[in-house]
Design an enzyme around this catalytic site. Structure first.
Site, PDB file in Angstrom:
ATOM      1  N   HIS A 287       0.779  -1.145  -0.205  1.00 54.25           N
ATOM      2  CA  HIS A 287       0.075  -0.113   0.035  1.00 54.25           C
ATOM      3  C   HIS A 287       0.726   1.416   0.099  1.00 54.25           C
ATOM      4  CE1 HIS A 287      -3.730  -2.316   0.581  1.00 54.25           C
ATOM      5  NE2 HIS A 287      -3.256  -2.950   1.430  1.00 54.25           N
TER       6      HIS A 287
ATOM      7  N   GLU B 262      -5.743 -12.240   6.386  1.00 52.59           N
ATOM      8  CA  GLU B 262      -6.616 -11.121   6.197  1.00 52.59           C
ATOM      9  C   GLU B 262      -7.841 -11.543   5.183  1.00 52.59           C
ATOM     10  OE1 GLU B 262      -4.406  -7.956   4.696  1.00 52.59           O
ATOM     11  OE2 GLU B 262      -3.539  -9.027   3.248  1.00 52.59           O
TER      12      GLU B 262
ATOM     13  N   ASP C 295      -8.433  -5.567   6.600  1.00 49.64           N
ATOM     14  CA  ASP C 295      -8.898  -6.341   5.184  1.00 49.64           C
ATOM     15  C   ASP C 295     -10.018  -7.416   5.885  1.00 49.64           C
ATOM     16  OD1 ASP C 295      -7.845  -5.847   2.597  1.00 49.64           O
ATOM     17  OD2 ASP C 295      -6.187  -5.510   3.805  1.00 49.64           O
TER      18      ASP C 295
END
Length: 262
Positions: A47, A152, A178
């Site tokens: 990310h 996740e 997530d």
């Protein structure tokens, strides 16, 4: 000379370890985090807004500050895994691990032959660009480089016991946001169902002597302390706290709010 990795030494006897996330291309943030006392910094290529060139600069800054560089790679790609390890990462964190087959492939990508499939080169940054003796470097990697699977997804939860049974999975990292999104709670990681799931996973991993890295999104002292104490009471001794973006945004919002409040 290579440094030891506190995330792999003294399990069950050590003081709790804390880290943070770096998502902006900022070696300065990485250096500050290490000098401030964070034991490790997760350089987030999934990310984050940088590629391998930026990650190398950030790994160097973490090392300079005496902290442990960990890299979250963007995916399961074998090349991405061994490139960040060649760059000097002392841990690789792989997102969205959903089954044992994926876990085995990740371990293979992070392990030199004949047991694994990591590309071997004697003159990478990890070997000091060739200064380090190759056999000594191999020995060092076995004791100091770890693999962490980020759990996740609902599939990862369903197959959790099989994932942690894969030799070479040293840590599981619990991905609350997530998972909350995937379970239909729209990112509400504080939802009781999400937290109960995370606590159950942590207990199962610890029972099998697999390390657990918990995550706290808090950026204020009271919130961080609450999350930290909660996980320590559950037997978890590694917690990744906040991030550069969270710390900057919460600090700036607080300052603006204080100035503009009536």
């Amino acid at each position: 000379m290579q440094r030891g990795n506190p995330l792999l030494s003294g399990k069950g006897k050590r003081q709790p370890l804390i880290g943070t996330w770096a998502q902006t291309k900022s070696p300065e943030f990485c250096e500050i985090a290490g000098r401030a006392g964070f034991d490790f910094v997760i350089i987030d290529m999934e990310h984050g807004s940088f590629g391998i060139e930026g990650a190398v600069e950030m790994i160097r800054a973490v090392e300079a500050a005496g902290s442990v560089p960990v890299v979250r790679v963007p995916d399961h790609t074998r090349t991405n895994i061994f490139k960040v390890l060649d760059a000097g990462a002392m841990g690789v964190l792989v997102p969205s691990v959903s089954n044992a087959a994926e876990a085995r492939a990740i371990v293979e990508a992070a392990t030199y032959g004949p047991k694994g499939k990591r590309g071997a080169c004697p003159c990478t940054r990890g070997t000091g660009h060739g200064v380090e003796d190759w056999s000594a470097y191999l020995d060092w990697t076995r004791d100091n480089v770890f693999v962490a699977a980020l759990i996740e997804t609902p599939e990862g939860v369903e197959n959790f016991d099989a994932i942690i049974a894969v030799p070479g999975i040293d840590y599981v990292t619990l991905g609350p946001f997530d998972l909350a999104q995937a379970l239909g709670h729209e990112g509400n990681f504080a939802h009781p169902d999400v937290q109960a799931c995370l606590e159950d996973l942590a207990a199962r991993a610890l029972a099998k002597d697999v390390g657990v890295m918990a995550v706290s999104f808090a950026s204020d002292g009271a919130g961080v302390r609450n999350d930290f104490d909660r996980w320590i009471l559950k037997g978890v001794d590694v917690v990744a706290i906040s991030s550069d973006r969270f710390l900057l945004s919460s600090g700036m919002k607080g300052i603006v709010g204080a100035v503009r409040s009536n």
